[in-house]
Scaffold this motif. Structure first.
Motif, short mmCIF file in Angstrom:
data_model
loop_
_atom_site.label_atom_id
_atom_site.label_comp_id
_atom_site.label_asym_id
_atom_site.label_seq_id
_atom_site.Cartn_x
_atom_site.Cartn_y
_atom_site.Cartn_z
N LYS A 98 0.83 -1.21 0.00
CA LYS A 98 0.00 0.00 0.00
C LYS A 98 0.86 1.26 0.00
N ALA A 99 1.96 1.25 0.76
CA ALA A 99 2.85 2.41 0.81
C ALA A 99 3.51 2.62 -0.54
N TRP A 100 3.89 1.54 -1.20
CA TRP A 100 4.52 1.64 -2.53
C TRP A 100 3.54 2.25 -3.52
N GLN A 101 2.28 1.81 -3.49
CA GLN A 101 1.26 2.34 -4.40
C GLN A 101 0.97 3.81 -4.11
N SER A 102 0.97 4.17 -2.82
CA SER A 102 0.73 5.58 -2.45
C SER A 102 1.85 6.48 -2.96
N LEU A 103 3.08 5.99 -2.92
CA LEU A 103 4.19 6.77 -3.44
C LEU A 103 4.07 6.96 -4.94
N LEU A 104 3.66 5.91 -5.64
CA LEU A 104 3.45 6.03 -7.09
C LEU A 104 2.38 7.07 -7.40
N GLU A 105 1.30 7.04 -6.65
CA GLU A 105 0.23 8.03 -6.83
C GLU A 105 0.71 9.44 -6.53
#
Length: 407
Positions: free
Chosen positions: A326-333
Motif C-alpha cells: 500500500k505504501a509503494w502504491q501511495s508513493l506512485l500516486e
C-alpha cells in the motif's frame, strides 16, 4: 543535545533534519524507556546463569533455654557453607538461552521504537516545511491583491474604473489577509509538533531548513517487500519470541529431570564459642518422581504459547507485506500527482501574468484578475501539498521496510 538546541535558538539558526533526529535519539523519553527495558532483559541473563556458579553463605546463632534437664546455659553456632550445582540436565543452559532470546527481542523492540521516533520527527519536520511554503503562497496571494487594489484605486481616481472595482479589491485583500494569518498560525503549531516529536515539547524552534525538494525513487515493489521481511524490527522481535517459546518448551519438558549438586561447610560452636569445631561435605542427587501433573501442564501451556507466537509472527508478516504494498502504491500516486500539479501551476502562472498585464493596462476587470490570482494560489498550494505528500509517502514506504536512516 536538546538543551544545546534550546540555547542556540536565540541565534535564529535553522535546524537541519539530521540535527532534529539526533536530538530526538539522544533525549526522547520513549527511547530512554525502551533502552532501559533492554538493560533489564540483559540482566536476566546473569540472573539465570548465577544458578550454576559457586554459592557461599555464612551465619551465626545463639540459643538459650531453661528446663529441669538443662544447666540453663546457651549454645553458639557459627558456620560457613559452600554449594555448587554440578549437573542439571541442561535446564540452566536453556534458561540462559531463553534470557538471551528475550534480550534480543527487547533490542529489536528498541529498534522499532527508534524507527517510530525518527518517522515522527521526519513527519513533523516535513509538516513544518509544508506550513512555511503554504505561508509563502498565502503571502504571494496577498501581495497580488495589494497590487490589484493599488491599481483599482488609481483607475477609479482618474475615472476609468467604477467604485465597485475598489470595493471588490478591498474585499479580496481582506480575505487574503485572513488566510495569511491562518498560515502563520499553522507554522507555530507545526513548530510545537516538531519540538514534541524531538522529545522536548517546550523547545523554542526558530526555523528549519527546507527539505521538501523531491526526486522520484526507483524501487520495485518486490524489492521493497523483501527488504521489509529482512529488516523490519517488529518481525525480528516476534521471531525471537518464537525462538524463546521453543526454548521454553524444551525447558518445561525437563521438569522431572534430576539435579546433581555438591556442598561443603565448616561450623564452630557449642555451649561456648569455638568449643566444638567441625566440617562437612555432601553430594546430592535429587530425582523427582511425581509432581501431580505440574510438568505435563507446563508443557501443554508452553506448547500453546509456541503456537500463539508462531501465529502472531505469520499474521505480522502478512500485515507488513500489505503495508509495504500500500505504501509503494501511495508513493506512485503521489509522484503522478506532483507531475500534474506542477504542470497546472505553470499554466496558472501564465494566466495570472496575462491577467495582471491586462488589468495594469486598464482593459481587464475584477472578475478576471480575481480568478487568476485565486487560480494561481490554488495551483501553488496544490504543488506544495503534492511535494509534502511525496516526502511523507516515501517516508511511509521506508518506515514499512524498516531500518530508517537517522538523516
Amino acid at each position: 543535545m536538546a538543551l544545546m538546541l534550546f540555547a542556540g535558538s536565540a541565534q535564529a539558526a535553522q535546524l537541519t533534519l539530521g540535527e532534529c533526529i539526533a536530538a530526538a535519539i539522544a533525549s526522547h523519553p520513549d527511547l530512554a524507556g525502551s533502552a532501559a527495558q533492554v538493560e533489564s532483559a540483559r540482566a536476566t541473563i546473569g540472573q539465570n546463569a548465577a544458578d550454576g556458579n559457586l554459592q557461599a553463605s555464612a551465619g551465626s546463632s545463639y540459643t538459650r533455654g531453661d528446663s529441669e534437664y538443662s544447666d540453663n546455659s546457651g549454645s553458639y553456632n557459627t558456620g560457613v557453607s559452600l554449594s555448587q550445582s554440578i549437573y542439571d540436565w541442561g535446564k540452566r543452559n536453556l534458561k540462559v538461552k531463553g534470557a538471551k532470546q528475550n534480550t534480543e527481542a527487547a533490542s529489536s523492540d528498541y529498534m522499532e521504537m527508534r524507527d517510530t521516533v525518527i518517522a515522527n520527527v521526519k513527519t513533523a519536520y516535513y509538516g513544518l516545511n509544508d506550513a512555511v511554503r503554504q505561508y509563502a503562497v498565502a503571502k504571494t496571494r496577498y501581495d497580488n491583491y495589494v497590487k490589484r487594489l493599488d491599481w483599482a484605486k488609481s483607475y477609479y481616481k482618474v475615472g476609468t474604473k467604477a467604485k465597485i472595482e475598489v470595493t471588490k479589491a478591498e474585499s479580496d485583500l481582506a480575505t487574503s489577509k485572513l488566510t495569511l494569518v491562518q498560515a502563520s498560525s499553522s507554522i507555530a503549531q507545526n513548530k510545537a509538533t516538531l519540538a514534541s516529536a524531538m522529545g522536548a515539547p517546550m523547545l523554542a524552534i526558530d526555523g528549519v531548513q527546507d527539505a521538501l525538494g523531491y526526486q522520484a525513487w526507483g524501487i520495485s515493489q518486490d524489492t521493497a517487500v523483501q527488504r521489509a521481511i529482512a529488516s523490519r524490527p517488529e518481525l525480528a522481535a516476534q521471531q525471537q519470541r518464537v525462538d524463546y517459546a521453543k526454548t521454553n518448551l524444551e525447558l518445561q519438558k525437563k521438569g522431572l529431570t534430576p539435579d546433581l549438586s555438591a556442598g561443603a561447610g565448616y561450623t564452630v560452636g557449642n555451649s561456648s564459642a569455638f568449643e566444638d569445631n567441625g566440617w562437612n561435605a555432601k553430594l546430592s542427587l535429587n530425582v523427582p518422581l511425581l509432581d501431580g501433573g505440574l510438568t505435563k501442564s507446563k508443557v501443554a501451556g508452553a506448547s500453546a504459547d509456541l503456537k500463539a507466537a508462531q501465529a502472531k509472527l505469520d499474521s505480522l508478516s502478512n500485515s507488513v507485506m500489505l503495508e509495504v504494498r500500500k505504501a509503494w502504491q501511495s508513493l506512485l500516486e503521489a509522484n503522478e500527482s506532483l507531475t500534474a500539479s506542477q504542470k497546472a501551476e505553470r499554466s496558472a502562472k501564465a494566466t495570472l501574468d496575462l491577467a495582471l498585464g491586462r488589468y495594469k493596462a486598464g482593459v481587464g476587470d475584477n472578475l478576471e484578475i480575481s480568478d487568476a490570482v485565486e487560480g494561481y494560489a490554488t495551483a501553488q498550494s496544490n504543488t506544495v501539498t503534492s511535494l509534502y505528500n511525496c516526502k511523507t509517502a516515501r517516508l511511509n514506504l521506508e518506515r514499512a521496510m524498516g531500518g530508517l536512516e537517522a538523516k
